[in-house]
Design an enzyme around this catalytic site. Structure first.
Site: not given
Lengths: 347, 192
Positions: A194, A224, A226, A266, A317-318
């Site tokens: 990460h 979760r 994402n 995700e 970042y994305k």
């Protein structure tokens, strides 16, 4: 539920498209009008409407056969997308058992598993597979157990070894990733793999998430959501193939952004494995074009607000900072300022 | 030893000065720059001399180091390490000193041979050169000093990431003009 499987491509002509039903059941990841990292875990059990993606342990949808065909292409081009360090063999069998038993129970019309001691028979009707093998005997399968079952299961799969109070990315089948390399990251611990994520470490996200994951128990999986953004419905957005899909990121125009910009979600889940004590980490990817998302008014309003207000480092970042003005401008047409209801599901 | 910059990401390795540790045997690997660090270590802990075995890569053998096996270059390191580990037992301690490329590669080879990460110490000596892996064609470039650099395998211009793989002993290089082919910024020297 009777599924009919699409035959579409996640590359070349990008013939992928969601049916109206697939749009309605899309796992929209925002439960409010803003986004920041959180340890957003919840028990992985049935939730939402009857056909929700959360109803079954390993969701099978209309894209099943298309996704498996895409995985086969990616593996043929780059076999290193599927790797397992030698000590992860048992975890691979754990995963095979988990998926086969879950799918046979949750989709009896599609899958069947017959077990007589260690002699197993697995039937995958959509893919036309009827195989007999000996459980825990690698020689009775055409490839390793992790590869065998994940060539038949939507989503990427990481197998994490648990030791020294940490989780280690020691095996995986990764062909639909949001720009990370299994070949580079294999063998890393939770903090190392990460490491490129901005901000979250300073927020203590990874320490809290790791503590949670180390304590996931058998029979009590968690999940979760994402998300990121992808131009064109492409599963293989790996760093390896970045020169192939990178130019497409710069091909958006005000005219095509609704059609070609996809929200990529995700559905991550976490499963304790019984023999290896490893953790199975499926990362299931769902894609939805902006023009389809905004057919749900709540989602159109909310996505506009989330993307408009997202901190710049997260957008970078994305990977969509360069396209954010186009995207926000497009989405603003679907945001009348009305309040939105809590939660992720359509009104 | 300067402290690691606060903005380094968690996969970025940190290299502390070598410290003597008790052990049945010591395997030391260094290049010309790292030989000085080994000499200092052995001066600090003379007991190590009796059990130390030294692989010295692409360097003249200094007179003050014991049991040196010269290794002509990094391409011969894998075989040299495999030979040195023949008959090795639990308790072996590894001491690596040299460029990031050398110690990164040596650590990766030792881990592949089954050594525990906790039994390997590393001290970086010399400049900021990095061992890089091209994420596209997987070619390793041993001593990259500029960013972006041109991959010796596929010819792409790659930017130098801080993301580091212990298993590969390398940082990650990623195509810098994938989205805008041909737009490559002027390379600059990598900061230490």
């Amino acid at each position: 539920m009777t599924l009919s499987f699409s035959q579409s491509r996640f590359r070349d002509d990008y013939s992928f498209a969601n049916s109206d039903a697939a749009i309605r059941r899309f796992p929209f990841p925002f439960d409010r009008d803003s986004y920041m990292y959180s340890v957003n875990m919840e028990p992985h059990r049935a939730a939402g409407p009857e056909d929700s993606v959360f109803q079954r342990r390993f969701d099978v949808d209309e894209h099943y056969l298309s996704e498996m065909a895409d995985r086969a292409i990616t593996l043929q081009r780059d076999p290193m997308r599927c790797q397992s360090l030698p000590h992860m063999r048992l975890a691979g069998w754990d995963l095979l058992e988990l998926i086969m038993t879950a799918k046979a129970e949750d989709y009896p019309d599609l899958f069947a598993l017959q077990r007589d001691g260690a002699c197993w028979r697995w039937i995958n009707r959509p893919m036309g597979i009827d195989d007999r093998f000996t459980f825990l005997d690698d020689a009775t399968l055409p490839c390793g157990p992790m590869e065998y079952i994940t060539r038949q299961t939507q989503g990427d799969f990481a197998l994490l070894d648990q030791r020294q109070g940490n989780l280690w990315m020691d095996a995986g089948m990764i062909t639909s990733q949001a720009d990370w390399s299994l070949d580079f990251d294999i063998g890393m611990n939770f903090f190392e793999w990460h490491a490129p994520v901005p901000r979250a470490a300073q927020m203590g996200i990874f320490q809290r998430a790791l503590k949670f994951l180390l304590n996931v128990q058998q029979g009590a999986p968690s999940r979760r959501l994402n998300w990121t953004m992808t131009v064109n419905p492409r599963l293989d957005t790996s760093p390896e193939t970045y020169p192939e899909w990178g130019p497409e990121k710069r091909s958006l125009t005000p005219e095509n952004v609704g059609q070609r910009q996809f929200l990529r979600v995700e559905l991550q889940s976490f499963w304790r494995l019984p023999r290896s004590n490893g953790l199975a980490f499926p990362i299931r990817c769902y894609l939805c074009a902006l023009e389809d998302l905004v057919t749900v008014p709540k989602w159109g309003r909310r996505l506009h607000r989330v993307l408009r207000d997202l901190p710049e480092d997260l957008a970078t970042y994305k990977g969509f900072a360069v396209n954010r003005p186009l995207i926000v401008d497009y989405l603003s047409r679907f945001d009348d300022g009305a309040p939105t209801s809590p939660g992720i599901f359509p009104d | 030893m300067t402290p690691a910059p606060a903005n380094r990401i968690p996969s970025h390795p940190t290299y502390a000065p070598l410290q003597p540790r008790p052990g049945h045997a010591a395997l030391m690997i260094a290049d010309a720059g790292g030989a000085v660090a080994l000499a200092q270590l052995l001066a600090q802990a003379p007991d190590l001399r009796a059990t130390a075995r030294i692989l010295l890569v692409a360097a003249d053998v200094p007179p003050d180091l014991p049991a040196v096996t010269p290794v002509p270059g990094t391409e011969a390191l894998e075989a040299a390490i495999a030979g040195a580990l023949q008959g090795a037992r639990m308790g072996l301690q590894a001491y690596l000193a040299g460029s990031q490329g050398l110690i990164g590669q040596a650590q990766a080879l030792l881990l592949a041979q089954g050594m525990a990460p906790g039994a390997i110490q590393m001290q970086q000596c010399g400049g900021p050169a990095r061992r890089m892996q091209c994420v596209h064609c997987k070619t390793i470039a041993p001593d990259v000093v500029i960013d972006p650099y041109r991959c010796p395998g596929c010819g792409r211009w790659l930017y130098v990431r801080d993301h580091f793989s212990r298993r590969l002993g390398a940082f990650q290089g990623v195509c810098i003009d994938a989205e805008t082919p041909g737009l490559v910024p002027e390379p600059t020297e990598i900061a230490p």
